[in-house]
Design a protein around this motif. Structure first.
Motif, PDB file in Angstrom:
ATOM      1  N   LEU A 101       1.305  -1.443  -0.049  1.00  0.00           N
ATOM      2  CA  LEU A 101      -0.261  -0.222  -0.434  1.00  0.00           C
ATOM      3  C   LEU A 101       0.378   1.185  -0.190  1.00  0.00           C
ATOM      4  N   ILE A 102       2.653   1.502   1.134  1.00  0.00           N
ATOM      5  CA  ILE A 102       3.150   1.984   0.261  1.00  0.00           C
ATOM      6  C   ILE A 102       4.023   2.595   0.026  1.00  0.00           C
ATOM      7  N   SER A 103       4.814   1.278  -0.300  1.00  0.00           N
ATOM      8  CA  SER A 103       5.686   1.537  -0.982  1.00  0.00           C
ATOM      9  C   SER A 103       5.590   1.558  -2.657  1.00  0.00           C
ATOM     10  N   SER A 104       7.233   2.381  -3.195  1.00  0.00           N
ATOM     11  CA  SER A 104       6.611   2.881  -4.766  1.00  0.00           C
ATOM     12  C   SER A 104       6.107   1.624  -5.333  1.00  0.00           C
ATOM     13  N   GLY A 106       3.850  -0.991  -5.225  1.00  0.00           N
ATOM     14  CA  GLY A 106       2.058  -1.022  -4.849  1.00  0.00           C
ATOM     15  C   GLY A 106       2.326   0.285  -5.311  1.00  0.00           C
ATOM     16  N   ARG A 107       1.098   0.563  -4.303  1.00  0.00           N
ATOM     17  CA  ARG A 107      -0.061   1.992  -4.584  1.00  0.00           C
ATOM     18  C   ARG A 107       0.843   2.740  -4.211  1.00  0.00           C
ATOM     19  N   ALA A 108       1.828   3.251  -3.197  1.00  0.00           N
ATOM     20  CA  ALA A 108       2.315   4.034  -3.020  1.00  0.00           C
ATOM     21  C   ALA A 108       1.332   5.477  -2.052  1.00  0.00           C
ATOM     22  N   LEU A 117     -11.295   9.794   2.955  1.00  0.00           N
ATOM     23  CA  LEU A 117     -12.042   9.288   1.813  1.00  0.00           C
ATOM     24  C   LEU A 117     -12.084   8.230   1.757  1.00  0.00           C
ATOM     25  N   ASP A 118     -13.511   7.171   1.515  1.00  0.00           N
ATOM     26  CA  ASP A 118     -13.541   5.741   2.094  1.00  0.00           C
ATOM     27  C   ASP A 118     -12.588   4.817   1.064  1.00  0.00           C
ATOM     28  N   THR A 122      -9.248   5.765  -1.268  1.00  0.00           N
ATOM     29  CA  THR A 122      -8.086   6.159  -0.814  1.00  0.00           C
ATOM     30  C   THR A 122      -7.472   5.079  -1.800  1.00  0.00           C
ATOM     31  N   PHE A 123      -7.704   3.887  -2.066  1.00  0.00           N
ATOM     32  CA  PHE A 123      -6.976   3.197  -2.708  1.00  0.00           C
ATOM     33  C   PHE A 123      -7.096   3.849  -4.461  1.00  0.00           C
ATOM     34  N   GLU A 124      -7.450   3.943  -5.065  1.00  0.00           N
ATOM     35  CA  GLU A 124      -7.578   4.733  -6.476  1.00  0.00           C
ATOM     36  C   GLU A 124      -6.683   5.665  -5.854  1.00  0.00           C
ATOM     37  N   GLN A 125      -6.935   7.295  -5.176  1.00  0.00           N
ATOM     38  CA  GLN A 125      -6.250   8.201  -5.872  1.00  0.00           C
ATOM     39  C   GLN A 125      -5.112   7.725  -5.129  1.00  0.00           C
ATOM     40  N   ALA A 126      -4.778   6.840  -3.801  1.00  0.00           N
ATOM     41  CA  ALA A 126      -3.402   6.699  -3.209  1.00  0.00           C
ATOM     42  C   ALA A 126      -2.816   8.452  -2.382  1.00  0.00           C
TER      43      ALA A 126
END
Length: 407
Positions: A101-104, A106-108, A117-118, A122-126
């Motif tokens: 979720l937080i690394s470059s 992955g989703r960064a 956000l929901d 959150t997943f889409e907008q990162a």
């Protein structure tokens, strides 16, 4: 159990503990021997406020349902399968999912304190604050077969001064606990804000969603969309009637539409539910001052200031402010008061910076060493060690740096 005043205002339907609160006078102990007596809130006014009847042109607006706030779509479930497959151990799943979720690679996802956000957004907008990230991570962790709980952390309050009034900024920090056999693991997007020493407690998913609604209500209120804010506040109270922060913010909303009598009752309601909701006490002072009720304002203000004098974080914040203003003697006096009240690593660090600015090399290093010794996390310890190296390098070059970063 909650008392759903959005449907009916029959006191007999509320839990016994809630009726007891309404039938007893509030004793608000804000600090030391300072006690503030506040009358119980007027329930007719409370009911009127919660109905939204006082908000000009209010109509109930559509907001995300509790289920959609934490919902995962097919793409997100595939992400979980990739980063936390069933073949992994629990510990590996926790770390891998966080890394994804937080690394470059992955989703960064980037931390932003001003956005809530929901899970899907959150997943889409990162981007995420602690609440958004906790909702997303918990949903994904559960999908991966992990047992999780939400954790509410009482981050120490920081006092700020405005020209004519005291204001208290209270910050609710949230993270996720993954339950292992024998121990728990904390997952937090902003570990700098977290310390195991802070008061904290596990809260239900309903309370988390109520906080989600509260945050979005504040955002709507700040943009002037009071109808949307009211819809969010109502939804939050329907899930968590005891959320003092929602009652306080609802009071602020009614202040903004000049319904000061109503705001007073809402601030009283916040204090009846949580005697530590100091923002509500501060707001009471402001309303009383606006209405010219000097005696009432002074009574509450004395209690707030009584708490303030015994609050090390007040002196900490004032020391940082005076350091920024290069008022070093007063900055040192304030931070020494903070240290006397509480041996917090951040206090020692700020004192080190003040002493450094005043040219006291040895004393500054001693204070920095104390910060390293009592640091509550490896993050802080390493940070202070790096500051020590920088300070030594500056000292060798014959120049002392001045700064006042607030941790």
């Amino acid at each position: 159990m909650t008392c759903d005043v959005l449907k009916r205002y029959d006191l007999s339907l509320c839990p016994r503990w809630w009726r007891f609160l309404l039938l007893t006078a509030l004793l608000l102990a804000l600090g030391g021997c300072v006690t503030l007596h506040i009358e119980q809130p007027d329930q007719k006014i409370i009911a009127q406020a919660v109905s939204g009847a006082l908000i000009p042109g209010f109509e109930r607006r559509d907001i995300p349902s509790a289920d959609t706030v934490s919902r995962l779509n097919d793409n997100m479930r595939s992400f979980v399968d990739e980063w936390a497959p069933a073949s992994m151990t629990t510990n590996d799943k926790v770390k891998s999912l966080l890394r994804g979720l937080i690394s470059s690679q992955g989703r960064a996802i980037q931390y932003r304190s001003d956005i809530t956000l929901d899970a899907e957004s959150t997943f889409e907008q990162a981007v995420a604050n602690c609440l958004s990230f906790s909702i997303l991570y918990a949903s994904m962790a559960e999908s991966a077969g992990l047992r999780v709980a939400f954790n509410k952390v009482e981050v120490p309050p920081l006092w700020g001064l405005r020209e004519d009034s005291l204001t208290l900024t209270s910050y609710q920090h949230v993270n996720v606990i993954v339950e292992h056999l024998g121990y728990d693991q904390v997952v937090d997007i902003n570990m700098q804000e977290y310390s195991v020493d802070y008061p904290q407690k596990r809260i239900s998913k309903e309370k988390i969603i109520a906080l989600f609604y509260n945050n979005n209500a504040v955002n709507a209120m700040d943009t002037g969309d009071y109808g949307l804010a009211m819809s969010y506040y109502r939804a939050g109270l329907a899930l968590d009637w005891s959320a003092s922060e929602i009652w306080n913010n609802l009071g602020v909303l009614h202040m903004r539409i000049n319904e000061y009598d109503v705001a007073v009752e809402l601030f009283k309601m916040a204090l009846s539910l949580n005697t530590r909701e100091l923002s509500a006490a501060t707001n009471l002072v402001r309303v009383y001052q606006y209405r010219g009720e000097k005696e009432e304002a002074d009574k509450v203000l004395r209690a707030v200031q009584g708490y303030q004098k015994n609050n090390p974080y007040f002196y900490y914040r004032m020391s940082v402010k005076k350091l920024d203003e290069r008022n070093f003697n007063e900055a040192l006096a304030d931070i020494n008061k903070a240290v006397k009240l509480l041996k917090d690593h951040r206090f020692y660090y700020v004192r080190s910076r003040v002493l450094q600015a005043m040219g006291g090399y040895e004393e500054s290093m001693q204070s920095l060493e104390l910060a390293i010794q009592v640091a509550t996390s490896e993050y802080y310890r390493l940070y202070y060690l790096s500051e020590k190296e920088k300070f030594n390098a500056r000292a060798e070059e014959g120049r002392a740096g001045v700064g006042s970063e607030l941790l």
